[in-house]
Design a protein around this motif. Sequence first.
Motif, mmCIF file in Angstrom:
data_model
loop_
_atom_site.group_PDB
_atom_site.id
_atom_site.type_symbol
_atom_site.label_atom_id
_atom_site.label_comp_id
_atom_site.label_asym_id
_atom_site.label_seq_id
_atom_site.Cartn_x
_atom_site.Cartn_y
_atom_site.Cartn_z
ATOM 1 N N MET A 120 0.754 -1.187 0.032
ATOM 2 C CA MET A 120 -0.148 0.129 0.048
ATOM 3 C C MET A 120 0.681 1.106 -0.007
ATOM 4 O O MET A 120 0.558 2.041 -0.771
ATOM 5 N N GLY B 123 3.860 1.477 -0.929
ATOM 6 C CA GLY B 123 4.667 1.046 -2.215
ATOM 7 C C GLY B 123 3.817 1.805 -3.271
ATOM 8 O O GLY B 123 4.417 2.576 -4.318
ATOM 9 N N ALA B 124 2.464 1.526 -3.531
ATOM 10 C CA ALA B 124 1.489 2.119 -4.398
ATOM 11 C C ALA B 124 1.658 3.699 -4.191
ATOM 12 O O ALA B 124 1.824 4.096 -5.384
ATOM 13 N N THR C 189 5.244 5.091 -5.958
ATOM 14 C CA THR C 189 5.492 5.125 -7.241
ATOM 15 C C THR C 189 4.430 6.023 -8.067
ATOM 16 O O THR C 189 4.699 6.690 -8.973
ATOM 17 N N PRO D 128 -7.864 -2.023 -4.622
ATOM 18 C CA PRO D 128 -6.719 -1.006 -4.611
ATOM 19 C C PRO D 128 -6.939 0.144 -3.683
ATOM 20 O O PRO D 128 -7.107 1.275 -4.214
ATOM 21 N N ILE D 129 -7.376 -0.133 -2.296
ATOM 22 C CA ILE D 129 -7.533 0.921 -1.504
ATOM 23 C C ILE D 129 -6.809 0.757 -0.208
ATOM 24 O O ILE D 129 -5.970 -0.495 0.094
ATOM 25 N N SER D 130 -6.429 1.848 0.556
ATOM 26 C CA SER D 130 -5.434 1.815 1.795
ATOM 27 C C SER D 130 -6.027 1.428 2.960
ATOM 28 O O SER D 130 -7.372 1.797 2.987
#
Lengths: 280, 316
Positions: free
Chosen positions: A1, A3-4, A7, A128-130
Amino acid sequence: MKGAANTSNKLDPTSFMTSSFIRYLVMVQKELLEQARSYKLLWVPLVFVLLGIMQPVSTYYMPVILEHAGSLPEGTVIDIPMPLGAEVLAQTLQQFGTLGMLVLVLACMGTVSGERLSGVSAIILVKPISASAYISSKWTSMLLLAWGSLAAGYLASWYYTGLLIGETPIVQAYESMLVYGLWLSAVMTITLLFSTWLRSSAAAAFAALGGALMLTLLASLFPKQLGWTPGALSGFAYQLAAAGTPDSSTLSAAVVVTIVCMLGSISLAALQLRKSLAAE
Amino acid sequence: MTALLEVKDLTKAFGTVKAVDGIHFTIAEGHCVALLGPNGAGKTTTIRMIAGLLKQTSGQMVFKGAGNRGEHRELIGYLPQTPSFHNWMTGFEFVVYAGQLCGLTSAEAKKSAKELVERVGIAGAAKRRIGSYSGGMKQRLGLAQALVHRPKLLVMDEPVSALDPIGRREVLDLLRELKRETTVLFSTHVLHDAEALCDDVIIIREGKVALQGAIETIRDERRKPIINLQLENDESSRQWLALFIQTIRDEKRLANQLSLFETAEQHEGAASFAVKDVDAARQLLIGEMARNQIKISKLEVGHSSLEDLFMKVVGE
């Protein structure tokens, strides 16, 4: 998370921030819809409004009620001095602190643990949620419920107190509501933290109520030493409502400490969620 | 053919038990891959690690088009073994919600959700609360919510195991359609499902890859033609059969590479031969038998099945 975030930040920080924020808003929307569909959005404020109305009404009719209780000998003169409007407001807040808080905690105890128990979180958290967006969306909706209920109940109480007992300046009520709302928010945050931490919703509710009780108890036992802790907030709110003037420096210290603690608890809850996912 | 996902030495230990122990495989873009293995082989653990629900003890996963872990969640659509949903939502609402969480705008998500509920066959129930759905409908809803953001890789954990035979066939048909559009990875303990759907199969056993490759290749390489022969139970036939088998074994012992037969087993009046060249072996057998006037009651040409192979690999 993490990391996403890194980037994507490199690529386009603004678009990442907005898309992450939009997902948070989507989740808040879902939480509110859930509150509406489960009628929490209706009956929790309703409980607060009832509590708020009951206090001035029962105070006003107390002599009549006692008269009709029937256990008094003939000719008893009942003479209860009518309290000030401000005092009734303070009593209302005390009502909120017991029954109101119980209802709020019970309504929110399963917010994370319930979803994990049913397995929905497995489907939601692979998106893709934190973890922090997930937790903050729950926190936001819980706070909205708490503040909404408090405002509705307190407004009702203020109105009836004004009608039956005596007018109170709205600014005074307003200030005490802000302080009391912060205390309720703190309790909600603790509930969220325990709901993430513990598997069982009942245990989360128990721990949260126990924690709140402990905080209040400590602050009232050692008012000098622990006046700056979140537990002292409810006391400050009563004082404010009853037209007292609390020590403003201690009060602001308590406010700041409470806000910091809440932010810390949310981060801790997000961390816990991430960790428990990895360990399951 | 490019690799969409490369799994390198993936290991997951729970305490001292290694549920997954150094698994290594590649999923090619556009392929349908089955993760096959008996219960407790580590299929679910592997799937959950790929989906990002479980952190590996060691090893790594490299996704094409994603720099690191975490980001790859956008590329994946995941369907757990027994999906549960917010029961107070309608099916349509849940798919839209899933789409929005994947970064679609509200309008995009609604459009995609509309197509998908139609496609998976729950359009009629899309406006009903999920709480009233049957197991098969939940599985389809699970598929719809996994596909809503057009993932590169659809990951499913035992997608049909919990369904009754009808629901199972419906979901399999759906998957057969879906695999044309996206890369699919699913786990199963039923060989038949893997055989019906997949291009590639990865057989795992006790956390390790026991065998992997394209199903066709495995079948061709590992599957052997077999000739089953049954004779009438008279003296001369029996004698001939015993003699014939003896000859084959002798040839084998002499390591005669030209021998058509690999193994020969005799049971009573019957025998089965694993052969290299079916046609030549059959000709030879029939010729021999005609010459000796043997009374054949049955001659059957078949193959050792993938099931035999699976049992052998898993049971080894």
